[in-house]
Design a protein around this motif. Structure first.
Motif, mmCIF file in Angstrom:
data_model
loop_
_atom_site.group_PDB
_atom_site.id
_atom_site.type_symbol
_atom_site.label_atom_id
_atom_site.label_comp_id
_atom_site.label_asym_id
_atom_site.label_seq_id
_atom_site.Cartn_x
_atom_site.Cartn_y
_atom_site.Cartn_z
ATOM 1 N N ASP A 122 0.832 -1.201 0.000
ATOM 2 C CA ASP A 122 0.000 0.000 0.000
ATOM 3 C C ASP A 122 0.868 1.252 0.000
ATOM 4 N N HIS A 143 2.399 1.857 -3.401
ATOM 5 C CA HIS A 143 1.401 2.382 -4.327
ATOM 6 C C HIS A 143 1.071 3.825 -3.976
ATOM 7 N N GLY A 144 0.939 4.091 -2.658
ATOM 8 C CA GLY A 144 0.634 5.443 -2.202
ATOM 9 C C GLY A 144 1.692 6.436 -2.659
ATOM 10 N N VAL A 158 1.301 7.239 -6.251
ATOM 11 C CA VAL A 158 0.186 8.172 -6.477
ATOM 12 C C VAL A 158 0.597 9.592 -6.119
ATOM 13 N N ILE A 159 1.317 9.703 -4.992
ATOM 14 C CA ILE A 159 1.730 11.031 -4.535
ATOM 15 C C ILE A 159 2.694 11.673 -5.517
ATOM 16 N N SER A 196 0.098 17.064 -3.971
ATOM 17 C CA SER A 196 0.710 16.537 -2.753
ATOM 18 C C SER A 196 1.398 17.638 -1.969
ATOM 19 N N GLN A 237 -6.172 1.276 1.054
ATOM 20 C CA GLN A 237 -5.258 1.920 0.117
ATOM 21 C C GLN A 237 -5.366 3.441 0.224
ATOM 22 N N MET A 238 -6.609 3.935 0.247
ATOM 23 C CA MET A 238 -6.790 5.381 0.311
ATOM 24 C C MET A 238 -6.340 5.931 1.641
ATOM 25 N N THR A 242 -3.985 4.729 3.433
ATOM 26 C CA THR A 242 -2.526 4.771 3.428
ATOM 27 C C THR A 242 -2.033 6.035 2.739
ATOM 28 N N GLU A 243 -2.710 6.426 1.657
ATOM 29 C CA GLU A 243 -2.313 7.652 0.969
ATOM 30 C C GLU A 243 -2.400 8.863 1.892
ATOM 31 N N SER A 244 -3.549 8.990 2.583
ATOM 32 C CA SER A 244 -3.689 10.174 3.439
ATOM 33 C C SER A 244 -2.758 10.063 4.646
#
Lengths: 561, 108
Positions: free
Chosen positions: A76, A79-80, A83-84, A91, A392-393, A395-397
Motif C-alpha cells: 500500500d 502504491h501510495g 500516487v503522490i 501533494s 489503500q486510500m 494509506t495515501e492520506s
C-alpha cells in the motif's frame, strides 16, 4: 471507533493466548520431567532449558501472524508513494497545508503543555495550594503577618503551611558584588514543598528564630558557577550585603519557587512575632500549604473561612474589609492565574486551525476523486474488495499526514525559537518550552488524527457503489460531504478571523492610546547601586545628579522613590 | 530439529504426520516424534510453535483450546482436509528426495 477498539482488544487477547500456549508447553514438559523422577524445581529449570528462549519463540510466532499484514502495508505504501509522486502539485499543497496546521498546534502545545498539563516539580504537587487574601493591592493572593501567625497555629485544613517574603534582593560576594534575587523563607518551606536539598541540609527551626546566625541555601546555578558543583562548599562562608553568611546547602537542579519567581539565595525568614504583631505592621507574606488527603482547594477554603473572617475583623481596617476575600487555589492555578484562559484559548484556536487544514485537504482529496474514479473502478473490477481499497486510500492520506507532521515539526521548532526570542516573558515558563518526546508524541497524534480526518471521508465517498461501478454520473446532489466540509471550513475560518481581528484591534488601541505624556525621546534606565556604599538617600541622590550632569544623553532625569 | 532442519519442510512434514494419528498439542507432538524415532530426532521446541502457527494460517491444521487429561489447558491441533492432502503430497516428495539422497550417498 468501536471497531478499532474491538480490533485492538482481539489483538492483545491473541497475543496473550500465544504466550499462554508457550507457558502451557513449559508446564507440561515440567510435568513430564517430574514423572521421570526429577524434583519439581529442577524439572521446571530443565523444561525451560529444553525450550530455549520463550521470548524468541513468541517473537517468531508474532512474525508469522504479522508478516502478511506488513507485506500488504508495504505494498500500500509503495502504491501510495507512486500516487503522490504522480501529482506533485496536489501533494505539495496538501503537505504544506497540514504542516502549517500541525506545526502551529505543536508549537503552541509545547508551550501550553508546560502551563496546563505537565506536573509541577514537587512530589504530589496536586496537594499544594497557594492561599491568602485577595485584595486590590495585588493581583495574587497575599497574607499579612499577624493573620498568618494565627492561621499557622489554628488551621486544620492542611498538613503543613509555610510562608515566604515576596521578592527581595541582596548583594552576593565582594568587589564587585552581584545583585541577586534573595528570598527569605520559613524553615519548613522546602519540607512543605517536598524538596530535599541536593547537598547539605535544610533550614532548622533554630535558624528561623529572629537574631539567629544567618545561614543560606544557594540555587543550583550559583552552586555550579561559583563552586563548580563541589559538595564540599557546604559550610563555607559567603558575603551577602557585606555580612558573612554560612552556606548550609544547595538546591536541586529542578528546583522552582512555587510562585515561579527567581531565587539564587534562600535565607531563613526569621519572622519576628513582635514586629508582625505590632500595630500598623506591614509584614506581607506569600503563603502555601499542603492539603490533607481527600481535601480539595474548595473544601480547604470552606475550612479556612472562619479563621479568615476572624482575621479580617481583627486586622483589616474597616474601610477595606469589604474589599478583601479568601483565596485558596492549586499551585498550578496560582502560577498561570492570568494566562489560564489565554492558554486554553490559544490551544483551542490552533486545534481549530488543524481542523481547518484537515477540512481543506479532505476537500482537495474529494476534488481529485473524479480524476481517480476510473482507476478505482478498474481495481474493483480486478477483484479488490471495498476494504482493501479503503485501506489503500487511507494509506495515501496517512503518508501525506506523516509528511505534513514531519514538516510541521520543523516548522514548530522554528516558530518556537522565534517566539521565545521575540517575547521570552510573554508567558510564564515560555523559555522552558522545548520540542521533547511528549511534544513529538502530540505531533504524531495530531498527524494520525489528520490522516483519519482526511482519509476516511474521501474513502467513504469514493467507494460508493456507483463510483466503483464506474458510472459517470453527472449528478451533483449525490455528494453530501463537500457542502458539509465547506460549511465547516467557513465556520471555523469565521471564528478564527473574528478572534484575530479583535486581537489586532486591541493591539491597535493599545498602541494609539494616549499615555498622558510625550513618550518621544524618553528612555528609561535602571541602575543597581552597591547597598553598602550608597546606604542613604543622600548618597543615592548625589550619584544620580552626578550622572545627569556628566552625561550628554540625559537631558532631564526624574527621581522616583 | 537438530538432525533434519537442513532439509526443507521436514518440520512441517513431521507435524502433519503426527496430527494424522489424531489431535494433539505442541508438547504432545515433540514427545511423539522423540518416542517414535526412538530418540534419533529431537525437536527444537522453540521453533515448533512458529511452525504450528504458520500451518494454521495456511489452514492445514486448526487449533482449539481444550482441557488435557491431567487438567492443564492446552491448544489442541487437528489436521484439516487440506492438511491431509498436503501430507500425502509431501510424503511422496519426501520419499523421492530421501531416495535420491540415499542413492547419491551410496555411490562410490
Amino acid at each position: 471507533m468501536k471497531h478499532a477498539i474491538e480490533w485492538l482488544r482481539r489483538l492483545f487477547h491473541r497475543d496473550s493466548a500465544w504466550q499462554e500456549e508457550i507457558e502451557s508447553h513449559l508446564a507440561m514438559r515440567a510435568d513430564w520431567h517430574r514423572q521421570q523422577g526429577i524434583e519439581p524445581d529442577a524439572a521446571r529449570t530443565r523444561a525451560a532449558r529444553d525450550f530455549g528462549s520463550p521470548l524468541r519463540a513468541l517473537e517468531a510466532v508474532r512474525a508469522v501472524h504479522w508478516a502478511p499484514w506488513l507485506d500488504a502495508l508495504a505494498q500500500d505504501a509503495r502504491h501510495g508513494l507512486r500516487v503522490i509522486r504522480r501529482s506533485p502539485a496536489f501533494s505539495l499543497a496538501a503537505v504544506a497545508t497540514l504542516a502549517v496546521g500541525i506545526g502551529a498546534s505543536t508549537a503552541v502545545f509545547s508551550v501550553v503543555d508546560l502551563l496546563l498539563f505537565r506536573s509541577l516539580p514537587y512530589p504530589r504537587a496536586d496537594r499544594l495550594v497557594s492561599l491568602g487574601f485577595s485584595g486590590p493591592i495585588d493581583t495574587s493572593e497575599f497574607n499579612v503577618g499577624n493573620a498568618y501567625l494565627d492561621w499557622r497555629v489554628h488551621q486544620h485544613a492542611s498538613t503543613a503551611m509555610t510562608s515566604m517574603y515576596p521578592g527581595g534582593q541582596c548583594d552576593l560576594g565582594e568587589a564587585p558584588p552581584l545583585r541577586v534575587p534573595c528570598i527569605q523563607v520559613e524553615a519548613n518551606f522546602l519540607a512543605t514543598l517536598g524538596i530535599i536539598p541536593a547537598a547539605g541540609r535544610d533550614f532548622h527551626p533554630e535558624d528561623d528564630r529572629p537574631g539567629a546566625p544567618k545561614v543560606a541555601l544557594l540555587s543550583y546555578p550559583v552552586w555550579q558557577s561559583r563552586f563548580g558543583g563541589d559538595p564540599g562548599a557546604v559550610g563555607k562562608t559567603i558575603s551577602l550585603d557585606d555580612a558573612p553568611v554560612r552556606i548550609i546547602g544547595f538546591l536541586p537542579r529542578t528546583f522552582e519557587m512555587p510562585q515561579l519567581g527567581e531565587a539564587d539565595v534562600l535565607l531563613a525568614e526569621q519572622l519576628d512575632e513582635g514586629v508582625a504583631r505590632a500595630p500598623r505592621s506591614t509584614v506581607f507574606l506569600r503563603t502555601f500549604a499542603r492539603l490533607k488527603d481527600g481535601a480539595t482547594a474548595e473544601t480547604a477554603r470552606q475550612q479556612m473561612l472562619p479563621l479568615f473572617t476572624d482575621s479580617v475583623r481583627r486586622y483589616v481596617p474597616p474601610q477595606l474589609q469589604r474589599e478583601v476575600g479568601l483565596v485558596v487555589r492549586s499551585l498550578r492555578d496560582r502560577q498561570i492565574h492570568d494566562v489560564k484562559l489565554a492558554s486554553w484559548l490559544l490551544f483551542g484556536a490552533v486545534l481549530a486551525l488543524v481542523a481547518l487544514a484537515c477540512a481543506n485537504v479532505a476537500n482537495l482529496m474529494l476534488a481529485r476523486a473524479a480524476a481517480r474514479r476510473k482507476e478505482l473502478a478498474m481495481r474493483a473490477a480486478l477483484g479488490a474488495g471495498r476494504g482493501r481499497l479503503a485501506r489503500q486510500m487511507f494509506t495515501e492520506s496517512l503518508l501525506l499526514s506523516l509528511a505534513g507532521g514531519a514538516a510541521g515539526c520543523v516548522f514548530a521548532w522554528g516558530l518556537l525559537r522565534a517566539v521565545v526570542a521575540m517575547a521570552p516573558q510573554a508567558l510564564p515558563r515560555l523559555s522552558q518550552a522545548r520540542m521533547d518526546g511528549r511534544v513529538l508524541l502530540f505531533a504524531i497524534a495530531v498527524s494520525l488524527a489528520a490522516a483519519l480526518a482526511t482519509g476516511l471521508l474521501p474513502a467513504w465517498e469514493r467507494l460508493s457503489a456507483a463510483a466503483l461501478a464506474g458510472w459517470h454520473s453527472a449528478g451533483s446532489g449525490r455528494s453530501w460531504a463537500r457542502p458539509v466540509l465547506v460549511a465547516a471550513q467557513v465556520a471555523i475560518s469565521l471564528v478564527l478571523l473574528t478572534g484575530a481581528s479583535l486581537l489586532v484591534r486591541s493591539l491597535w488601541k493599545l498602541e494609539s492610546e494616549s499615555l498622558g505624556f510625550q513618550p518621544r525621546r524618553v528612555v528609561t534606565a535602571t541602575f543597581t547601586l552597591n547597598r553598602q556604599r550608597y546606604n542613604s538617600v543622600e548618597k543615592q541622590d548625589a550619584f544620580y545628579s552626578e550622572v545627569s550632569r556628566s552625561s550628554p544623553v540625559f537631558l532631564e532625569s526624574a527621581d522616583l522613590p | 530439529m537438530k538432525n533434519t532442519d537442513r532439509l526443507f519442510g521436514s518440520l512441517e512434514l513431521l507435524v502433519l504426520k503426527t496430527l494424522a494419528a489424531g489431535p494433539n498439542h505442541g508438547f504432545g507432538i515433540t514427545v511423539h516424534v522423540e518416542t517414535v524415532s526412538k530418540g534419533l530426532l529431537h525437536m527444537e521446541e522453540g521453533s515448533l510453535y512458529p511452525a504450528l502457527h504458520r500451518l494454521e494460517r495456511e489452514r492445514l491444521i486448526s487449533g482449539e483450546w481444550r482441557q488435557t487429561d491431567n487438567g492443564r489447558r492446552a491448544r489442541l491441533y487437528t489436521l484439516t482436509a487440506g492438511g491431509r492432502k498436503r501430507l500425502t503430497e509431501n510424503e511422496a516428495s519426501w520419499s523421492s528426495v530421501a531416495l535420491g539422497i540415499e542413492r547419491v550417498l551410496r555411490f562410490v
